[in-house]
Design a protein around this motif. Structure first.
Motif: not given
Length: 257
Positions: A229, A232-233, A236, A241-246
């Motif tokens: 976590r 990942r933070k 991002l 990036s705001r989320n995984s998709k972006e």
């Protein structure tokens, strides 16, 4: 029937690969499940086996017919290359030369554990040219170590991004953790943020792109979920990036995956 001797612009490049032999027959089905497990496809995809000695294709995934509006499976790589946008052919040729040079530099003894990837536009069933993500892995060599077969997988990523980073990524799989990003500046010079990501963050980014959850990544890397976590933070934040998709969209656009 197609002619196995059809010429295409990549033959000259492959002939620079040390010791490639011609006219070798390949009868065994390649280990498709293992190979696909080392790749990822965020969208509709297909794969095929490529005989590197004569450019014939086999073991096609049926999606190749639907995605490109074909009535029959292509028998030679030339037929696939003809689906490529004419303006991208030059980049594909240079990208393949980069792969040949880099694998030779790494060492032919490791060629079964090196994956190459880059993007280019291909003609779809609707008659449009859309961006595809190309991945390739050598899957078979002869008794002297000469490559004779590879698996190619093409994923339509037009719904994720339409921007080609004009970057070749050479990465290790299985026991190897190589990561070489080669940007072909003669085509484009997009901003690059890969230098801000650590080796571990790049590894986690690859798992995120494959759709792994935090707990699954933690299990695969033998790390705590809290550590994943945190990574990942940080990823991002560094990529804005705001989320995984972006994040995945930007990773494709920067040639990180």
């Amino acid at each position: 029937m197609g002619n196995s001797e059809q010429k295409h612009p990549l033959i000259a490049i492959w002939n620079t690969y040390p010791g490639v032999r011609r006219d070798r027959k390949i009868l065994d089905k390649p280990p498709i499940e293992r190979i696909i497990g080392e790749m990822f496809a965020i969208g509709e995809f297909y794969y095929y086996a490529l005989n590197l000695t004569n450019s014939t294709l086999s073991h096609h995934h049926e999606n190749i017919l639907k995605l490109h509006g074909l009535s029959a499976y292509p028998e030679n790589l030339k037929e696939v290359i003809e689906l490529t946008h004419p303006d991208d052919i030059g980049f594909v040729i240079k990208a393949e030369q980069v792969l040949v040079n880099k694998i030779t530099e790494i060492g032919l003894e490791s060629q079964l554990y090196i994956k190459g990837s880059y993007c280019f536009r291909m003609k779809t069933a609707e008659g449009n040219y859309e961006l595809f993500h190309h991945q390739s892995i050598i899957t078979m060599e002869d008794e002297t170590g000469i490559p004779i077969q590879s698996i190619n997988i093409h994923t339509n990523i037009h719904h994720i991004t339409k921007e080609n980073p004009y970057t070749v990524l050479v990465s290790g799989i299985g026991p190897r953790n190589d990561f070489h990003q080669v940007k072909l500046d003669c085509f484009s010079k997009p901003e690059n943020f890969s230098e801000h990501l650590t080796k571990r963050e790049m590894e986690i980014l690859s798992f995120i792109a494959k759709g792994y959850s935090g707990p699954e990544i933690a299990q695969a890397l033998i790390l705590s979920e809290h550590t994943i976590r945190t990574h990942r933070k940080n990823i991002l934040r560094k990529t804005n990036s705001r989320n995984s998709k972006e994040l995945v969209k930007k990773a494709f656009e920067k040639g990180l995956i």
